[in-house]
Write an enzyme that holds these catalytic residues in place. Sequence first.
Site, PDB file in Angstrom:
ATOM      1  N   ARG A 103      42.654  83.451  21.473  1.00 30.47           N
ATOM      2  CA  ARG A 103      42.839  83.968  22.832  1.00 30.47           C
ATOM      3  C   ARG A 103      42.758  85.496  22.827  1.00 30.47           C
ATOM      4  O   ARG A 103      42.362  86.121  23.798  1.00 30.47           O
ATOM      5  CB  ARG A 103      44.169  83.492  23.430  1.00 30.47           C
ATOM      6  CG  ARG A 103      44.441  84.035  24.839  1.00 30.47           C
ATOM      7  CD  ARG A 103      45.456  83.200  25.619  1.00 30.47           C
ATOM      8  NE  ARG A 103      46.641  82.914  24.836  1.00 30.47           N
ATOM      9  CZ  ARG A 103      47.634  83.783  24.612  1.00 30.47           C
ATOM     10  NH1 ARG A 103      47.599  84.980  25.120  1.00 30.47           N
ATOM     11  NH2 ARG A 103      48.676  83.423  23.874  1.00 30.47           N
TER      12      ARG A 103
ATOM     13  N   TYR B 203      30.603  88.809  46.798  1.00 30.33           N
ATOM     14  CA  TYR B 203      30.584  87.411  46.341  1.00 30.33           C
ATOM     15  C   TYR B 203      31.833  86.708  46.907  1.00 30.33           C
ATOM     16  O   TYR B 203      32.944  87.265  46.869  1.00 30.33           O
ATOM     17  CB  TYR B 203      30.602  87.395  44.807  1.00 30.33           C
ATOM     18  CG  TYR B 203      30.694  86.013  44.236  1.00 30.33           C
ATOM     19  CD1 TYR B 203      29.622  85.143  44.314  1.00 30.33           C
ATOM     20  CD2 TYR B 203      31.872  85.557  43.656  1.00 30.33           C
ATOM     21  CE1 TYR B 203      29.705  83.859  43.817  1.00 30.33           C
ATOM     22  CE2 TYR B 203      31.960  84.271  43.142  1.00 30.33           C
ATOM     23  CZ  TYR B 203      30.867  83.433  43.230  1.00 30.33           C
ATOM     24  OH  TYR B 203      30.955  82.160  42.737  1.00 30.33           O
TER      25      TYR B 203
ATOM     26  N   ASP C 173      30.204  94.955  40.100  1.00 29.41           N
ATOM     27  CA  ASP C 173      29.713  93.635  39.706  1.00 29.41           C
ATOM     28  C   ASP C 173      28.193  93.741  39.592  1.00 29.41           C
ATOM     29  O   ASP C 173      27.493  93.902  40.590  1.00 29.41           O
ATOM     30  CB  ASP C 173      30.131  92.598  40.762  1.00 29.41           C
ATOM     31  CG  ASP C 173      29.736  91.174  40.373  1.00 29.41           C
ATOM     32  OD1 ASP C 173      28.734  91.008  39.657  1.00 29.41           O
ATOM     33  OD2 ASP C 173      30.421  90.225  40.814  1.00 29.41           O
TER      34      ASP C 173
ATOM     35  N   LYS D 100      25.073  83.462  35.068  1.00 21.82           N
ATOM     36  CA  LYS D 100      23.818  83.660  35.785  1.00 21.82           C
ATOM     37  C   LYS D 100      22.735  84.166  34.819  1.00 21.82           C
ATOM     38  O   LYS D 100      22.455  83.501  33.851  1.00 21.82           O
ATOM     39  CB  LYS D 100      24.060  84.616  36.950  1.00 21.82           C
ATOM     40  CG  LYS D 100      25.351  84.318  37.743  1.00 21.82           C
ATOM     41  CD  LYS D 100      25.292  83.014  38.528  1.00 21.82           C
ATOM     42  CE  LYS D 100      26.650  82.580  39.066  1.00 21.82           C
ATOM     43  NZ  LYS D 100      27.351  83.543  39.895  1.00 21.82           N
TER      44      LYS D 100
HETATM   45  C1  LIG Z   1      28.679  83.707  40.380  1.00 22.30           C
HETATM   46  C2  LIG Z   1      29.193  85.062  40.657  1.00 22.30           C
HETATM   47  C3  LIG Z   1      30.521  85.417  40.343  1.00 22.30           C
HETATM   48  C4  LIG Z   1      31.522  84.423  39.781  1.00 22.30           C
HETATM   49  O1  LIG Z   1      31.153  83.978  38.530  1.00 22.30           O
HETATM   50  P1  LIG Z   1      31.588  82.552  37.901  1.00 22.30           P
HETATM   51  O2  LIG Z   1      30.966  82.599  36.557  1.00 22.30           O
HETATM   52  O3  LIG Z   1      31.032  81.496  38.800  1.00 22.30           O
HETATM   53  O4  LIG Z   1      33.066  82.527  37.878  1.00 22.30           O
HETATM   54  C5  LIG Z   1      30.913  86.709  40.586  1.00 22.30           C
HETATM   55  N1  LIG Z   1      30.076  87.617  41.117  1.00 22.30           N
HETATM   56  C6  LIG Z   1      28.799  87.316  41.451  1.00 22.30           C
HETATM   57  C7  LIG Z   1      27.920  88.354  42.044  1.00 22.30           C
HETATM   58  C8  LIG Z   1      28.314  86.028  41.233  1.00 22.30           C
HETATM   59  O5  LIG Z   1      27.049  85.726  41.571  1.00 22.30           O
END
Ligand SMILES: *Cc1c(COP(=O)(O)O)cnc(C)c1O
Length: 392
Positions: free
Chosen positions: A57, A110, A182, A206
Amino acid sequence: MSELHRETRAVHLPVPQPTGSRPLGVPIYQSHLFSFDDADALAAAFDGPSGAPFYSRLGNPTVRALEEAVADLEGGAGAVAAASGMGAINAVLQALLRSGDHLIAQQCLYGGTYAIIQDLAERWGVAVTYVSGDDPDEVRAALRPETRILYLETMANPTTQVTDLAALAAVAGEAGVVTVVDNTFAPLLCRPIEHGADVVVHSTTKFISGHGDVLGGIAVAATAELHRTIWQQSVELGASADPFAAWLTLRGIVTLPLRMERHCSNAQYLAERLSGHPAVREVRYPGLPGHPQYDLARRMLSAPGGMLAIELHGGRAAGRTFVEALRLAVLAVSLGEAKTLAMHPASTSHRMLDDAALAAAGFGGGTVRMAIGIEHPEDLWTDLDQALTKAL
Ligand SMILES: *Cc1c(COP(=O)(O)O)cnc(C)c1O
């Protein structure tokens, strides 16, 4: 070992350490525990994010390989990998905010991030101001003595609005406010730390992992101090990345540069062709000269990305017909996959909003978001063209 009973030898199986050669790939350290020869070395391991691994962890060699790889991509001092993008975002926000603090966030966020921020506001008493994300003066006006974070996204969804990270982060920096970006939509294409960001988060689910087989998130810190603070919070939250998930993500990174090139060239090609289709009112893609942030995108991104949005003349009905008529591209959420994905917000994620509310969010009933994949561009065009013809 041979003088021990078989039962004991079964428990204490030898762990091979290659001698005279090294593995070419990062091994999966599917072990949550690591042993030590002396107690001082174990004690030192508790010290911080770069201590020797002792309990997964807090740190695991496979996970650390991922953290180092993404910290390097983003030009940061260190990174903390998490079980999902949401895990990373929660770790960052909880690490930096206390009750009574103030956060400034971009309006078009998001959905999951928006939900976290609403929770912080309601349960923790964190004050929040939303800004459009395209005006440094608006950020300056929103600053308060208790402002701790400016939270931005490189590119907004589904409007494809590109954020002027440098201009906004400069305002925050002067006030001692931490800028969190982000960068899920633009790994490799944009390095927010070079534009003044202090923390970069990704949903590695992604583009970074890229194969649609693993959830993950990561927070990259510009300084060792921020890295330590976020690591500490992540350890408490327990949102740590699993070694196998980290391994799959590392495997994806190997082809990230090639995949990003293809996502971008496919998206540029399709954006240009879609612009001339009679069913399409508007194409939003930062690589088209008519895009409101075309010049900014050229300055900030090495290529305009793999995300585009189209607005159909036929409104809601046409948007729905189009996504259901696709044969190659698939109707699915998310992005950054090898396959092309299409989403019609007005009939799915934003179905509770009427046209006026959609317009306030910056798009319309006929908006379809496309996460362009890495297929052959001609096959994609043939598919989009036949589906658009049905939506005329
Ligand atoms: C998908 C996404 C998230 C969240 O990510 P997870 O892996 O689904 O928890 C956060 N920010 C953006 C821009 C995203 O496309």
